[in-house]
Design a protein around this motif. Structure first.
Motif, mmCIF file in Angstrom:
data_model
loop_
_atom_site.group_PDB
_atom_site.id
_atom_site.type_symbol
_atom_site.label_atom_id
_atom_site.label_comp_id
_atom_site.label_asym_id
_atom_site.label_seq_id
_atom_site.Cartn_x
_atom_site.Cartn_y
_atom_site.Cartn_z
ATOM 1 N N LEU B 356 0.814 -1.212 0.000
ATOM 2 C CA LEU B 356 0.000 0.000 0.000
ATOM 3 C C LEU B 356 0.854 1.270 0.000
ATOM 4 C CD1 LEU B 356 -2.691 -1.105 2.590
ATOM 5 C CD2 LEU B 356 -3.002 -0.823 0.124
ATOM 6 N N TYR B 357 1.964 1.255 0.726
ATOM 7 C CA TYR B 357 2.790 2.467 0.840
ATOM 8 C C TYR B 357 4.227 2.136 0.453
ATOM 9 C CZ TYR B 357 -1.053 2.626 4.209
ATOM 10 O OH TYR B 357 -2.259 2.503 4.809
ATOM 11 N N PRO B 358 4.464 1.845 -0.818
ATOM 12 C CA PRO B 358 5.819 1.389 -1.203
ATOM 13 C C PRO B 358 6.906 2.416 -0.917
ATOM 14 C CG PRO B 358 4.458 1.819 -3.152
ATOM 15 C CD PRO B 358 3.551 1.896 -1.967
ATOM 16 N N TRP B 359 6.522 3.698 -0.753
ATOM 17 C CA TRP B 359 7.565 4.698 -0.495
ATOM 18 C C TRP B 359 8.233 4.529 0.868
ATOM 19 C CZ3 TRP B 359 2.415 5.566 -1.274
ATOM 20 C CH2 TRP B 359 1.661 5.913 -0.141
ATOM 21 N N THR B 360 7.643 3.702 1.729
ATOM 22 C CA THR B 360 8.319 3.468 3.016
ATOM 23 C C THR B 360 9.633 2.712 2.813
ATOM 24 O OG1 THR B 360 6.964 1.491 3.278
ATOM 25 C CG2 THR B 360 6.235 3.468 4.434
ATOM 26 N N LEU B 361 9.895 2.225 1.589
ATOM 27 C CA LEU B 361 11.163 1.542 1.309
ATOM 28 C C LEU B 361 12.292 2.509 0.956
ATOM 29 C CD1 LEU B 361 9.980 -1.569 -0.729
ATOM 30 C CD2 LEU B 361 10.996 -1.553 1.539
ATOM 31 N N PHE B 362 11.957 3.799 0.798
ATOM 32 C CA PHE B 362 12.995 4.775 0.417
ATOM 33 C C PHE B 362 14.240 4.735 1.315
ATOM 34 C CE2 PHE B 362 10.164 7.442 -2.406
ATOM 35 C CZ PHE B 362 11.010 7.372 -3.490
ATOM 36 N N PRO B 363 14.082 4.609 2.653
ATOM 37 C CA PRO B 363 15.299 4.581 3.489
ATOM 38 C C PRO B 363 16.254 3.466 3.071
ATOM 39 C CG PRO B 363 13.361 4.831 4.843
ATOM 40 C CD PRO B 363 12.861 4.560 3.458
ATOM 41 N N GLY B 364 15.664 2.346 2.593
ATOM 42 C CA GLY B 364 16.514 1.245 2.147
ATOM 43 C C GLY B 364 17.403 1.660 0.997
ATOM 44 N N LEU B 365 16.863 2.499 0.126
ATOM 45 C CA LEU B 365 17.645 2.994 -1.013
ATOM 46 C C LEU B 365 18.866 3.777 -0.517
ATOM 47 C CD1 LEU B 365 17.259 3.084 -4.145
ATOM 48 C CD2 LEU B 365 16.447 5.416 -3.814
ATOM 49 N N PHE B 366 18.652 4.566 0.539
ATOM 50 C CA PHE B 366 19.768 5.356 1.068
ATOM 51 C C PHE B 366 20.823 4.455 1.695
ATOM 52 C CE2 PHE B 366 16.835 8.649 0.258
ATOM 53 C CZ PHE B 366 17.549 9.817 0.155
ATOM 54 N N ILE B 367 20.351 3.405 2.405
ATOM 55 C CA ILE B 367 21.313 2.450 2.973
ATOM 56 C C ILE B 367 22.136 1.843 1.844
ATOM 57 C CG2 ILE B 367 21.545 0.254 4.195
ATOM 58 C CD1 ILE B 367 18.976 0.954 5.700
ATOM 59 N N LEU B 368 21.429 1.455 0.785
ATOM 60 C CA LEU B 368 22.078 0.824 -0.361
ATOM 61 C C LEU B 368 23.177 1.728 -0.927
ATOM 62 C CD1 LEU B 368 21.440 -1.801 -2.059
ATOM 63 C CD2 LEU B 368 20.415 -0.246 -3.718
ATOM 64 N N VAL B 369 22.808 2.991 -1.161
ATOM 65 C CA VAL B 369 23.767 3.924 -1.766
ATOM 66 C C VAL B 369 24.982 4.096 -0.846
ATOM 67 C CG1 VAL B 369 24.134 6.332 -2.407
ATOM 68 C CG2 VAL B 369 22.073 5.143 -3.156
ATOM 69 N N ALA B 370 24.722 4.300 0.447
ATOM 70 C CA ALA B 370 25.843 4.535 1.371
ATOM 71 C C ALA B 370 26.756 3.316 1.426
ATOM 72 C CB ALA B 370 25.304 4.862 2.764
ATOM 73 N N VAL B 371 26.154 2.123 1.498
ATOM 74 C CA VAL B 371 26.962 0.910 1.623
ATOM 75 C C VAL B 371 27.786 0.682 0.364
ATOM 76 C CG1 VAL B 371 26.823 -1.605 1.772
ATOM 77 C CG2 VAL B 371 25.507 -0.195 3.342
ATOM 78 N N ILE B 372 27.159 0.839 -0.802
ATOM 79 C CA ILE B 372 27.890 0.630 -2.058
ATOM 80 C C ILE B 372 29.018 1.647 -2.173
ATOM 81 C CG2 ILE B 372 27.710 0.864 -4.564
ATOM 82 C CD1 ILE B 372 25.043 -0.534 -4.409
ATOM 83 N N ALA B 373 28.711 2.913 -1.837
ATOM 84 C CA ALA B 373 29.738 3.948 -1.954
ATOM 85 C C ALA B 373 30.928 3.627 -1.050
ATOM 86 C CB ALA B 373 29.148 5.308 -1.586
ATOM 87 N N TYR B 374 30.636 3.160 0.173
ATOM 88 C CA TYR B 374 31.740 2.830 1.074
ATOM 89 C C TYR B 374 32.570 1.671 0.532
ATOM 90 C CZ TYR B 374 31.445 5.801 5.163
ATOM 91 O OH TYR B 374 31.528 6.858 6.014
ATOM 92 N N ASN B 375 31.880 0.707 -0.086
ATOM 93 C CA ASN B 375 32.630 -0.432 -0.614
ATOM 94 C C ASN B 375 33.534 -0.016 -1.770
ATOM 95 O OD1 ASN B 375 31.980 -2.641 1.045
ATOM 96 N ND2 ASN B 375 29.935 -2.713 0.160
ATOM 97 N N PHE B 376 33.001 0.818 -2.667
ATOM 98 C CA PHE B 376 33.847 1.290 -3.773
ATOM 99 C C PHE B 376 35.007 2.125 -3.247
ATOM 100 C CE2 PHE B 376 30.289 0.544 -6.859
ATOM 101 C CZ PHE B 376 31.019 -0.302 -7.669
ATOM 102 N N LEU B 377 34.694 2.960 -2.257
ATOM 103 C CA LEU B 377 35.754 3.798 -1.676
ATOM 104 C C LEU B 377 36.846 2.924 -1.065
ATOM 105 C CD1 LEU B 377 36.688 6.665 -0.850
ATOM 106 C CD2 LEU B 377 35.444 6.341 1.279
ATOM 107 N N GLY B 378 36.416 1.882 -0.355
ATOM 108 C CA GLY B 378 37.391 0.973 0.258
ATOM 109 C C GLY B 378 38.257 0.304 -0.796
ATOM 110 N N ASP B 379 37.626 -0.104 -1.908
ATOM 111 C CA ASP B 379 38.399 -0.717 -2.993
ATOM 112 C C ASP B 379 39.433 0.249 -3.533
ATOM 113 O OD1 ASP B 379 37.214 -3.106 -2.839
ATOM 114 O OD2 ASP B 379 35.840 -2.817 -4.521
ATOM 115 N N GLY B 380 38.985 1.494 -3.739
ATOM 116 C CA GLY B 380 39.908 2.507 -4.266
ATOM 117 C C GLY B 380 41.057 2.745 -3.314
#
Lengths: 356, 390
Positions: B356-380
């Motif tokens: 009913l309220y799929p936008w409640t998943l938005f915080p997950g998107l932010f977690i995703l972005v932060a985690v991926i960014a940290y992983n790429f940064l760590g690789d670099g």
């Protein structure tokens, strides 16, 4: 250095029956199942101002002796008397604090300048480190001294702010030399200081070491496996095999009249062309036996072409030759054998003018 | 090599000659004078993803740091008329007339569907509300000290609220809450990793340098800790935090719980590094000169380990962020009125809410972005640590 002076009474370092046995541990409970006898009962003297060459194959224990003298390792038993202002001091069992003043007098020059210089430190800081540790001088004085040293070893004061990776191999080893000399030691243990360098650079570094010795009155224990390097720089040579001394003799004598079969074998391993092709020679085969389980009797008998029954059962002591007081040999057959020299008398005569 | 002869060999020889000349005529000189640090920076800049991730993380951290300014509302600001409102569309074009305007939105009006009893929202097309930048709104304290009331953007009409990512059960703006929640989620990562570095590198150095019984005991403890499944262990520890504690204490407790397992990995890595570094000749040289253990650690071990520690730490930040999110999602992490991304995702814990309220998943998107960014940064950073490799 003449043999007479070398045999004189004022030894800077007297080593007696030095042993270093590393325990071998195995099993779940880490029980000691044996010992690596890296250095097994060695005695010798080092006299002020001379260069003692220490040669042998890998695994013969020559580096271990060097590390014992600078006390990176603590010997298991034996004594190492070092001459200080207050007379002879046995440095073999001193603890860290008692060693501190001695460390100013004994320094080590390492084999591979790539790993002996901290890549994160500037050249100037590397050379100044021993001065800092012993709190010698103010920061400005130390800097002046380091710049002076840089000039001395042929680098130039502008190298002060460089990092090791910006230097060539030869330059790096010169930094190593400068560090070893910064606190004005009297005894320098040179652990294969040129083996990692290009041949052309080897000569430069050897010349530098020889010049500095003359200028500063240094004493060197020069560890090497390359006999030609040892011949060039040493007054005396000690030949080691499996943690024991096989022969000690003045350098010329080693090359002209080797007295131990192992010395002969080492000399034979130097590639040499003689008129009309390669000379026939006996070449050492196989590897040096395990120091955990050294052969009984003479440790060299397993690879010795002259070995007799007595060699397999009785350990020959290191004996001074009656006819030659500067040569000591550990071999039962020393009087029977006539070993082939590296130089014949004629070849030596040819070389002699060059050496003068 | 040159004895091989033949024309091919000769050509190759001259080719090398030319190249060598080029190197000698300047390029090498410039290259030789670079310090280790300069080499590292070059290397890092060459890794595009790492650079991009670094920039992204800087932006995310700045936004959360100045949450009051970037968020149009505060985290607790509720509007009971707009519960579970879907994300509002920001428009430039009037859908009926086709005219273009400055950014605007249509307010939503809730209507109860009498068949499903659901509150359904429709846009009120008659009322075009412009979006205003640097709008005066609710007062907040920038950086927790400076009182201010200007927000980066917001509705020009205080009566009509703008929810660009929808709102939650009490009509609070989800976008604002995500920005405020980032303060908790992202700082948990940083603080957790700081504890990890402090504990892990000290214990790792001690056990690598001294070895012996201490090392043995520490290694067995680490093995025991690591043989537990991570999440249940976290849950057990988080559940041990007394419920009567104030939210700030709970937050600190969660940070400690998360660092409790992370330090083991870092301490093992540091131990291995120390074991290899202490056998380097420059350490021997320092020992032979009489350097104290403290000096060897300070001058020789730490500078040579720092970059590795930073890499490991960077890669541990996303693990910590995920850990906090998991605990908060399950309701045993930080507690309201604090907000965190995991806590916000807690709204999406029921399947009917996701439908009913799929936008409640938005915080997950932010977690995703932060985690991926940290992983790429760590690789670099990992590439950067070894500046001499190609």
């Amino acid at each position: 250095m003449t043999p007479v002076e070398a045999a004189g009474p004022d030894a800077i370092l007297k080593i007696r029956d030095l042993r270093l046995h590393f325990p071998v541990k195995a099993g779940l409970l880490k029980k000691t199942v044996g010992y690596v006898k890296a250095v097994d009962g060695i005695s010798f003297d080092v006299y002020a101002g001379e260069t003692v060459g220490l040669v042998g194959e890998s695994g013969s224990g020559k580096t271990t002796i060097g590390r014992c003298i600078v006390r990176l390792y603590k010997p298991t038993t034996g004594s190492m008397h070092f001459r200080t202002g207050a007379g002879l001091v046995d440095i073999a069992q001193l603890d860290k604090r008692e060693l501190q003043p001695i460390r100013r007098d004994i320094q080590m020059l390492f084999q591979d300048p790539n790993s002996s210089l901290n890549a994160r430190m500037r050249v100037g800081d590397i050379i100044a480190e021993p001065l800092e540790i012993h709190a010698i001088g103010t920061a400005d004085e130390r800097r002046a001294r380091v710049e002076d040293l840089l000039e001395h070893v042929g680098l130039g004061a502008e190298m002060y702010n460089r990092y090791p990776h910006q230097l060539s191999g030869g330059q790096r080893q010169r930094v190593g030399v400068a560090r070893a000399l910064s606190i004005e030691p009297r005894l320098v243990i040179c652990d294969e200081p040129v083996s990692a360098l290009d041949v052309s650079v080897q000569a430069q570094v050897l010349n530098l070491l020889a010049d500095l010795q003359e200028e500063l009155g240094l004493t060197y224990v020069f560890i090497a496996h390359d006999l030609s390097v040892v011949e060039y720089i040493s007054d005396r040579v000690m030949v080691m095999y499996l943690g024991k001394l096989m022969e000690t003799a003045p350098t010329r004598k080693i090359f002209e009249r080797p007295a131990h079969p192992y010395t002969e074998a080492l000399l034979n391993s130097i590639p040499k062309r003689v008129r009309g092709g390669h000379r026939k020679r006996f070449v050492l085969t196989g590897d040096i036996p395990s120091p955990v389980n050294p052969p009984a009797g003479c440790v060299f008998h397993t690879r010795c072409q002259y070995a007799k029954d007595i060699c397999k059962t009785e350990t020959p002591p290191l004996r001074t030759l009656p006819k030659d007081p500067y040569t000591s040999v550990a071999c039962h057959l020393v009087d029977e054998l006539s070993l082939s020299p590296y130089y014949t008398a004629a070849e030596r005569a040819d070389l002699e003018p060059d050496r003068a | 090599m040159n004895k091989l002869g033949g024309s091919g060999g000769e050509r190759r020889f001259s080719f090398f000659g030319v190249r060598k000349k080029n190197i000698e005529s300047g390029i090498q000189d410039e290259y030789q004078l670079l310090t280790v640090r300069q080499l590292m920076i070059r290397k890092f800049l060459r890794n595009r993803m790492a650079l991009l991730s670094f920039i992204a993380l800087v932006i995310i951290y700045l936004v959360t740091l100045f949450a009051g300014f970037f968020a149009p509302y505060t985290a607790r600001d509720a509007d009971s008329k707009l519960t579970y409102s879907p994300p509002m569309t920001i428009r430039l074009q009037d859908p009926e007339t086709g005219h273009f305007h400055l950014p605007f939105f249509y307010p939503l009006r809730g209507k109860r569907n009498m068949e499903t009893f659901q509150l359904e929202y429709v846009e009120e097309r008659e009322k075009r509300i412009p979006i205003q930048f640097f709008v005066k709104g609710e007062p907040y304290k920038a950086l927790g000290i400076i009182a201010w009331d200007v927000h980066l953007f917001g509705s020009s009409d205080p009566e009509e609220r703008l929810h660009i990512m929808g709102s939650d059960v009490r009509g609070r703006d989800l976008f604002s809450r995500i920005i405020y929640g980032g303060q908790v989620s992202l700082s948990v990562g940083i603080f957790g990793v700081l504890i990890t570095i402090a504990v892990g590198s000290v214990i790792g150095t001690l056990s690598g340098y001294y070895g012996g019984v201490f090392d043995n005991v520490v290694q067995r403890v680490i093995e025991t800790l690591r043989s537990f499944p991570q999440l249940p262990l976290w849950m057990a520890l988080a559940a041990a935090i007394p419920p009567q504690w104030p939210p700030e204490w709970v937050y600190a407790g969660i940070v400690v719980v998360l660092a409790f397992i992370n330090w083991t990995g870092l301490s093992r890595e540091v131990r291995g590094l120390v074991l290899s570094l202490k056998e380097r000749d420059y350490v021997h040289a320092a020992e032979a000169s009489g350097a104290s253990t403290a000096r060897i650690v300070r001058k020789h071990l730490i500078p040579n380990m720092a970059s590795h520690i930073i890499v490991t730490a960077t890669l541990a930040v996303p693990v910590t962020i995920l850990g906090e999110s998991a605990l908060s999602f399950l309701g045993i992490g930080v507690r309201p009125p604090m907000v965190s991304w995991g806590l916000l995702l807690n709204d999406a814990i029921k399947i009917q809410n996701i439908v009913l309220y799929p936008w409640t998943l938005f915080p997950g998107l932010f977690i995703l972005v932060a985690v991926i960014a940290y992983n790429f940064l760590g690789d670099g950073l990992r590439d950067m640590v070894d500046p001499f490799s190609r």
